[in-house]
Design an enzyme around this catalytic site. Structure first.
Site, PDB file in Angstrom:
ATOM      1  N   ASP A 101      -0.032   0.064  -3.326  1.00 41.27           N
ATOM      2  CA  ASP A 101      -0.984  -0.772  -3.978  1.00 41.27           C
ATOM      3  C   ASP A 101      -1.379  -2.071  -3.386  1.00 41.27           C
ATOM      4  O   ASP A 101      -0.349  -2.730  -3.322  1.00 41.27           O
ATOM      5  CB  ASP A 101      -0.595  -0.877  -5.490  1.00 41.27           C
ATOM      6  N   ASP A 115      -3.058   7.293 -11.940  1.00 37.15           N
ATOM      7  CA  ASP A 115      -2.503   6.242 -11.715  1.00 37.15           C
ATOM      8  C   ASP A 115      -2.487   5.346 -12.775  1.00 37.15           C
ATOM      9  O   ASP A 115      -3.495   4.621 -13.193  1.00 37.15           O
ATOM     10  CB  ASP A 115      -3.104   5.578 -10.533  1.00 37.15           C
TER      11      ASP A 115
HETATM   12  C1  DX5 Z   1      -1.803  -0.412 -11.113  1.00 35.90           C
HETATM   13  C2  DX5 Z   1      -1.546   0.347  -9.803  1.00 35.90           C
HETATM   14  C3  DX5 Z   1      -0.427   1.418  -9.952  1.00 35.90           C
HETATM   15  C4  DX5 Z   1       0.930   0.997 -10.535  1.00 35.90           C
HETATM   16  C5  DX5 Z   1       1.483   2.057 -11.438  1.00 35.90           C
HETATM   17  O1  DX5 Z   1      -2.755  -1.467 -10.920  1.00 35.90           O
HETATM   18  O2  DX5 Z   1      -2.554   0.855  -9.282  1.00 35.90           O
HETATM   19  O3  DX5 Z   1      -0.217   2.158  -8.716  1.00 35.90           O
HETATM   20  O4  DX5 Z   1       1.954   0.928  -9.395  1.00 35.90           O
HETATM   21  O5  DX5 Z   1       2.559   1.666 -11.859  1.00 35.90           O
HETATM   22  P1  DX5 Z   1       3.186   2.336 -13.312  1.00 35.90           P
HETATM   23  O6  DX5 Z   1       3.324   3.800 -12.602  1.00 35.90           O
HETATM   24  O7  DX5 Z   1       4.195   1.642 -13.480  1.00 35.90           O
HETATM   25  O8  DX5 Z   1       2.086   2.236 -14.341  1.00 35.90           O
HETATM   26 ZN    ZN Z   2      -2.459   2.377  -7.649  1.00 33.31          ZN
END
Ligand code: DX5
Ligand code: ZN
Length: 222
Positions: free
Chosen positions: A40, A181
């Site tokens: 990310d 995601d």
């Molecule tokens: C959010 C990111 C995600 C994040 C997801 O802005 O794009 O990829 O890491 O995290 P979780 O799985 O904790 O929701």
């Molecule tokens: Zn992401």
């Protein structure tokens, strides 16, 4: 209802790893024989947070990490950073539809640099906003939280959007992956799988799981 095209793929998000030891966090993913790592990238402008940049990917490569780097650019000007990420070892680069730049040209540039390409939609963006690009991408990423932070709650109201992409993919005989995601764990992934998703980003739930082999096995059975 058409079946999902691809086998279910658990894709851990490095954002939830240990930022003092990102190499160890990535190695923990590789040790489970999981092929992908979600990276990310945040610019403090398109999203209200900062994460890491191409040098982190390059350092992971130098440390021997061979995972497929699925690179999610949450940037207002992603077109300015394609080359650095391709050079740093990204395998797939995804760009958001919301900022104003030449999306089609940027996707083509990603492919010209030897990477796969993806298009991403925020929860408030309708599926039709990327419909014209479906033939030009390897992956569609449906955000199931507002991007910027890990650990948020899954947006169940995104399920119809996922199914819309599954239906378009089937009707047009396309092969793109359908990724979700945000707020993904084994239960919410099950709902997304039923809606047609095949690629499951999991940050908090993966890195907090005490029994990671069992966690990964649950996704393999989706
Ligand atoms: C959010 C990111 C995600 C994040 C997801 O802005 O794009 O990829 O890491 O995290 P979780 O799985 O904790 O929701
Ligand atoms: Zn992401």
């Amino acid at each position: 209802m058409p079946p999902p095209l691809h086998a279910p793929l658990l894709n851990p998000s490095l954002l939830a790893g240990d930022h003092a030891h990102l190499g160890a966090s990535a190695a923990a993913v590789a040790q489970l024989n999981l092929p992908w790592l979600h990276c990310d990238i945040m610019d403090g402008h398109f999203v209200p947070n900062l994460s890491f940049g191409p040098e982190t990917l390059a350092a992971l490569r130098r440390a021997g990490i061979k995972l497929f780097f699925d690179t999610h650019l949450m940037l207002s000007e992603p077109h300015r950073y394609i080359e650095p990420f391709a050079k740093a070892g990204a395998n797939l680069v995804s760009i958001h539809i919301e900022p104003d730049y030449d999306h089609a040209a940027t996707l083509a540039r990603i492919r010209a640099l030897g990477c796969q390409c993806g298009i991403v939609l925020n929860p408030g963006t309708p599926a039709r906003a990327v419909e014209h690009l479906l033939g030009a991408v390897d992956l569609v990423l449906v955000m199931t939280v507002q991007p910027g932070f890990g650990g948020q709650s899954f947006r169940r109201d995104m399920l119809p959007k996922i199914s819309q992409f599954r239906d378009w993919r089937q009707a047009r005989r396309l092969g793109f992956r359908l990724e979700v995601d945000g707020g993904i764990d084994a239960d919410t992934a099950f709902e997304c799988r039923a809606a047609g998703a095949d690629t499951f980003v999991a940050g908090t739930s993966f890195f907090r799981a005490a029994d990671k082999p069992a966690f990964a096995a649950a996704f393999a059975k989706l």
